[in-house]
Design a protein around this motif. Structure first.
Motif, PDB file in Angstrom:
ATOM      1  N   UNK A  62     -84.137   1.462  -7.963  1.00  9.07           N
ATOM      2  CA  UNK A  62     -83.493   2.320  -9.105  1.00  9.07           C
ATOM      3  C   UNK A  62     -84.601   1.765 -10.090  1.00  9.07           C
ATOM      4  N   UNK A  63     -85.389   0.768 -10.144  1.00 14.01           N
ATOM      5  CA  UNK A  63     -85.773   0.342 -11.540  1.00 14.01           C
ATOM      6  C   UNK A  63     -87.134   1.566 -11.913  1.00 14.01           C
ATOM      7  N   UNK A  64     -87.998   1.783 -10.789  1.00 14.80           N
ATOM      8  CA  UNK A  64     -88.662   2.722 -11.135  1.00 14.80           C
ATOM      9  C   UNK A  64     -88.823   3.918 -11.181  1.00 14.80           C
ATOM     10  N   UNK A  65     -87.589   4.636  -9.670  1.00  8.61           N
ATOM     11  CA  UNK A  65     -87.183   6.246  -9.670  1.00  8.61           C
ATOM     12  C   UNK A  65     -87.790   6.893 -10.926  1.00  8.61           C
ATOM     13  N   UNK A  66     -88.733   7.247 -10.647  1.00  4.74           N
ATOM     14  CA  UNK A  66     -89.076   8.824 -11.124  1.00  4.74           C
ATOM     15  C   UNK A  66     -90.493   7.929 -12.517  1.00  4.74           C
ATOM     16  N   UNK A  67     -89.894   7.023 -12.643  1.00  6.93           N
ATOM     17  CA  UNK A  67     -91.813   6.782 -13.504  1.00  6.93           C
ATOM     18  C   UNK A  67     -92.689   6.465 -12.732  1.00  6.93           C
ATOM     19  N   UNK A  68     -92.805   6.127 -10.972  1.00  8.72           N
ATOM     20  CA  UNK A  68     -93.326   5.239 -10.436  1.00  8.72           C
ATOM     21  C   UNK A  68     -94.096   6.050  -9.233  1.00  8.72           C
ATOM     22  N   UNK A  69     -95.114   6.599  -8.757  1.00  8.86           N
ATOM     23  CA  UNK A  69     -95.672   7.425  -7.771  1.00  8.86           C
ATOM     24  C   UNK A  69     -96.279   6.649  -7.367  1.00  8.86           C
ATOM     25  N   UNK A  70     -96.172   6.542  -5.429  1.00  8.78           N
ATOM     26  CA  UNK A  70     -96.929   5.192  -4.518  1.00  8.78           C
ATOM     27  C   UNK A  70     -97.865   7.134  -3.424  1.00  8.78           C
TER      28      UNK A  70
END
Length: 125
Positions: A62-70
């Motif tokens: 949740x802390x990175x959802x929408x900002x980080x992409x693997x």
């Protein structure tokens, strides 16, 4: 023997972007569960994004959802973590990890046997 080498960590201002890379050798990425984790001193290693081996399903904390992409490049056997809209609380050492057998959806550090050396990401003005 599987080896992982991360790169791309840097000092970046809040709101900025970075792309981390993890070059794998010894095994094909298609044969592995792979993930990105991060750790700050005094805290447990946090699983932030993983790709499940069985079906390619992707997990984001949740802390990175929408900002980080693997993502992964099978031809180059490399995994990437694109990090956008970085915040000071994203400051940490970032690790990539891999495992031949882990089948979970959520990234648990105990499920991964192979780790890179880590790369420092610092978000500060």
């Amino acid at each position: 023997q599987l080896q992982l080498v991360e790169s791309g960590g840097d000092l970046v201002q809040p709101g900025g972007s970075l792309r981390l890379s993890c070059a794998a050798s010894g095994f094909r990425l298609d044969d592995l569960a792979i993930g990105w984790f991060r750790q700050v001193p005094g805290k447990e290693r946090e699983g932030i994004s993983c790709i499940r081996k069985r079906d390619g399903d992707i997990y984001y904390a949740d802390s990175v959802k929408g900002r980080f992409t693997i993502s992964k490049d099978n031809a180059n056997n490399t995994v990437y973590l694109q990090m956008n809209s970085l915040k000071p609380e994203d400051t940490a050492v970032y690790y990539c990890a891999a495992d031949r057998y882990y089948s979970g959806y959520v990234c648990y550090a105990t499920g991964y046997d192979y780790w890179g050396q880590g790369t420092q990401v610092t978000v500060s003005s």
